[in-house]
Motif scaffolding. Structure first.
Motif, PDB file in Angstrom:
ATOM      1  N   GLU A 259       0.847  -1.196   0.000  1.00  0.00           N
ATOM      2  CA  GLU A 259       0.000   0.000   0.000  1.00  0.00           C
ATOM      3  C   GLU A 259       0.881   1.244   0.000  1.00  0.00           C
ATOM      4  O   GLU A 259       1.849   1.336   0.764  1.00  0.00           O
ATOM      5  N   THR A 260       0.573   2.176  -0.823  1.00  0.00           N
ATOM      6  CA  THR A 260       1.355   3.403  -0.914  1.00  0.00           C
ATOM      7  C   THR A 260       0.869   4.425   0.105  1.00  0.00           C
ATOM      8  O   THR A 260      -0.222   4.300   0.674  1.00  0.00           O
TER       9      THR A 260
ATOM     10  N   LEU B 289      -2.860   5.250   2.183  1.00  0.00           N
ATOM     11  CA  LEU B 289      -2.978   5.348   3.637  1.00  0.00           C
ATOM     12  C   LEU B 289      -3.546   6.700   4.044  1.00  0.00           C
ATOM     13  O   LEU B 289      -4.340   6.789   5.004  1.00  0.00           O
ATOM     14  N   ASP B 290      -3.134   7.762   3.336  1.00  0.00           N
ATOM     15  CA  ASP B 290      -3.664   9.094   3.642  1.00  0.00           C
ATOM     16  C   ASP B 290      -5.183   9.108   3.445  1.00  0.00           C
ATOM     17  O   ASP B 290      -5.928   9.664   4.274  1.00  0.00           O
ATOM     18  N   THR B 291      -5.640   8.489   2.366  1.00  0.00           N
ATOM     19  CA  THR B 291      -7.081   8.441   2.070  1.00  0.00           C
ATOM     20  C   THR B 291      -7.826   7.625   3.123  1.00  0.00           C
ATOM     21  O   THR B 291      -8.893   8.015   3.601  1.00  0.00           O
ATOM     22  N   ALA B 292      -7.224   6.488   3.471  1.00  0.00           N
ATOM     23  CA  ALA B 292      -7.859   5.631   4.477  1.00  0.00           C
ATOM     24  C   ALA B 292      -7.969   6.340   5.820  1.00  0.00           C
ATOM     25  O   ALA B 292      -8.976   6.214   6.528  1.00  0.00           O
ATOM     26  N   LEU B 293      -6.946   7.090   6.201  1.00  0.00           N
ATOM     27  CA  LEU B 293      -6.990   7.822   7.465  1.00  0.00           C
ATOM     28  C   LEU B 293      -8.037   8.930   7.403  1.00  0.00           C
ATOM     29  O   LEU B 293      -8.779   9.154   8.374  1.00  0.00           O
ATOM     30  N   LYS B 294      -8.104   9.610   6.268  1.00  0.00           N
ATOM     31  CA  LYS B 294      -9.065  10.697   6.117  1.00  0.00           C
ATOM     32  C   LYS B 294     -10.499  10.190   6.208  1.00  0.00           C
ATOM     33  O   LYS B 294     -11.391  10.869   6.758  1.00  0.00           O
ATOM     34  N   LEU B 295     -10.728   8.984   5.690  1.00  0.00           N
ATOM     35  CA  LEU B 295     -12.078   8.401   5.716  1.00  0.00           C
ATOM     36  C   LEU B 295     -12.326   7.591   6.989  1.00  0.00           C
ATOM     37  O   LEU B 295     -13.350   6.905   7.089  1.00  0.00           O
TER      38      LEU B 295
ATOM     39  N   ALA C 131      -5.180   6.498  13.699  1.00  0.00           N
ATOM     40  CA  ALA C 131      -3.905   7.210  13.585  1.00  0.00           C
ATOM     41  C   ALA C 131      -2.738   6.300  13.957  1.00  0.00           C
ATOM     42  O   ALA C 131      -1.664   6.350  13.339  1.00  0.00           O
ATOM     43  N   ILE C 132      -2.962   5.442  14.960  1.00  0.00           N
ATOM     44  CA  ILE C 132      -1.895   4.515  15.358  1.00  0.00           C
ATOM     45  C   ILE C 132      -1.601   3.529  14.235  1.00  0.00           C
ATOM     46  O   ILE C 132      -0.439   3.227  13.932  1.00  0.00           O
ATOM     47  N   GLU C 133      -2.647   3.027  13.589  1.00  0.00           N
ATOM     48  CA  GLU C 133      -2.450   2.114  12.457  1.00  0.00           C
ATOM     49  C   GLU C 133      -1.725   2.825  11.313  1.00  0.00           C
ATOM     50  O   GLU C 133      -0.885   2.230  10.633  1.00  0.00           O
ATOM     51  N   TYR C 134      -2.072   4.083  11.115  1.00  0.00           N
ATOM     52  CA  TYR C 134      -1.415   4.866  10.065  1.00  0.00           C
ATOM     53  C   TYR C 134       0.084   4.993  10.353  1.00  0.00           C
ATOM     54  O   TYR C 134       0.919   4.814   9.453  1.00  0.00           O
ATOM     55  N   VAL C 135       0.418   5.312  11.608  1.00  0.00           N
ATOM     56  CA  VAL C 135       1.829   5.457  11.981  1.00  0.00           C
ATOM     57  C   VAL C 135       2.572   4.146  11.790  1.00  0.00           C
ATOM     58  O   VAL C 135       3.688   4.105  11.246  1.00  0.00           O
ATOM     59  N   LEU C 136       1.956   3.032  12.215  1.00  0.00           N
ATOM     60  CA  LEU C 136       2.602   1.732  12.073  1.00  0.00           C
ATOM     61  C   LEU C 136       2.802   1.364  10.604  1.00  0.00           C
ATOM     62  O   LEU C 136       3.869   0.868  10.204  1.00  0.00           O
ATOM     63  N   GLU C 137       1.796   1.593   9.776  1.00  0.00           N
ATOM     64  CA  GLU C 137       1.893   1.244   8.359  1.00  0.00           C
ATOM     65  C   GLU C 137       2.944   2.100   7.638  1.00  0.00           C
ATOM     66  O   GLU C 137       3.737   1.591   6.835  1.00  0.00           O
ATOM     67  N   THR C 138       2.940   3.403   7.922  1.00  0.00           N
ATOM     68  CA  THR C 138       3.929   4.265   7.266  1.00  0.00           C
ATOM     69  C   THR C 138       5.347   3.936   7.754  1.00  0.00           C
ATOM     70  O   THR C 138       6.301   3.979   6.970  1.00  0.00           O
TER      71      THR C 138
END
Length: 396
Positions: free
Chosen positions: A343-344, A348-354, A359-366
């Motif tokens: 996943e690019t 992830l930005d789109t998934a977080l926005k929706l 936010a924790i999952e976003y940090v871990l994935e990035t």
């Protein structure tokens, strides 16, 4: 001191603009290093001195002039005078063989300079590869720091609306701190490499804003590549030339064991009588050149052994580099394919926005994607460094 956010923006802008301008390239840098490096310049002076040294002693020795004036006793016995000019000559074949040795030493001194130059240029190219790596990383880390700052600001706003937790903010803040620290560290490492390159360039600063590595040539088969490297390797050539020098010196030592000649003019005056004529002498080669031929044979055998050993080490070194290059190339290709399926960041930005991920999952994935991207960048750099060693023979 400027805020770090401003430094991030400046880093992105400068890196992008410098790359677009393409004011520097590895070829240009290597050309400059070849002209300015102090070791190369010192080797050039040494080469000139060695060439002059090889030309000394090629001519016959200086002529020897003698004059004697011997007044007689008792008074009236007259004065005896003698005058002579003599020239000592080696056996005729010695002079041609001396010149042959001088020519071969001259050729070897030029080859030795190529060895020094090639080593310096290889070091400079490796530094250039490191600089390109840090240039690319500086751009990437600046983007990460900027992205982390936006995430912190966004979560801080959501926290005010009770749409996020303090844990979310802490995780985002830690990621931001890590990105900023990595950005500062990479900037320091980049400046160190630029300083090292300036040192190789004779103390003159060098601009290399490139963020794209040079294209790698198609890898030939091992036997073909080994033959190309061996044919162009100045180190091996210098050893081959040393054998030729030893052979020429052996032939010279044989000539120097042959008789030497003395020719000249001799004049004598005594009691009003004069005598004059030619002088001729011949040395007997009994012990003056003892063991010189044996020494020449030993030197020739030693040089041949060194060349044989160097060829074995040379082939082993090429095999190791060749295998390392293949392994690194395969690993790099596989990593690129694997990253294409991940996943690019925009997704992830789109998934977080929706609110599809926290936010924790976003940090871990990035963080995972960043680690994979860093590994890919290191593989690219390491492959370029190995290629520099493998294709070192092309540097002139």
């Amino acid at each position: 001191m400027k805020p770090l956010s401003s430094i991030v923006l400046i880093s992105i802008f400068l890196s992008a603009s410098l790359t677009a301008a393409a004011q520097g390239s590895i070829e240009t840098v290597l050309q400059s290093v070849g002209q300015n490096n102090k070791t190369i310049l010192a080797q050039r002076d040494y080469e000139a001195a060695r060439k002059i040294e090889s030309k000394t002693g090629l001519n016959p020795e200086n002529p020897f002039v003698e004059y004697d004036r011997l007044p007689g006793r008792p008074e009236g016995a007259g004065v005896q005078q003698e005058f002579s000019v003599t020239q000592q000559l080696d056996f005729p074949t010695a002079y041609a063989r001396k010149r042959r040795v001088a020519r071969q030493i001259t050729s070897q001194s030029e080859t030795d300079s190529r060895v020094v130059r090639q080593d310096i240029l290889a070091d400079a190219k490796k530094v250039c590869v490191q600089i390109i790596y840090h240039n690319k990383r500086q751009v990437e880390l600046a983007k990460r720091a900027q992205r982390a700052q936006r995430l912190v600001d966004d979560i801080a706003q959501k926290l005010k609306l009770s749409a996020a937790t303090a844990l979310d903010l802490n995780k985002a803040a830690l990621q931001k701190l890590d990105a900023e620290n990595q950005l500062r560290l990479n900037g320091s490492l980049l400046r160190q490499q630029l300083q090292k390159l300036a040192e190789l360039n004779g103390g003159n600063p060098v601009q290399l804003p490139d963020t794209v590595y040079p294209e790698l040539p198609e890898l030939a088969s091992l036997p073909v590549l080994d033959s190309l490297i061996e044919a162009a390797d100045p180190g091996l050539l210098s050893l081959k030339q040393q054998i030729q020098i030893d052979q020429a010196r052996l032939a010279l030592s044989r000539s120097l064991t042959l008789p030497k000649f003395q020719v000249g003019y001799h004049y004598q005056s005594i009691l009003g009588q004069r005598y004059q004529g030619f002088h001729f002498g011949l040395s007997l080669p009994l012990w003056g050149q003892a063991n010189t031929v044996k020494l020449g044979q030993a030197n020739q055998l030693s040089s041949a052994s060194r060349l044989s050993a160097e060829r074995g080490q040379h082939y082993s070194w090429i095999v190791q580099l060749y295998e390392l290059y293949q392994v690194q190339k395969q690993g790099l290709d596989q990593y690129r394919i694997s990253l294409e399926g991940l996943e690019t960041i925009p997704l992830l930005d789109t998934a977080l926005k929706l609110s599809q991920i926290t936010a924790i999952e976003y940090v871990l994935e990035t963080t995972y994607l960043y680690a994979a991207s860093d590994t890919l960048a290191e593989l690219e750099r390491d492959l370029q460094l190995t290629a520099t060693d493998l294709y070192k023979y092309q540097l002139n």
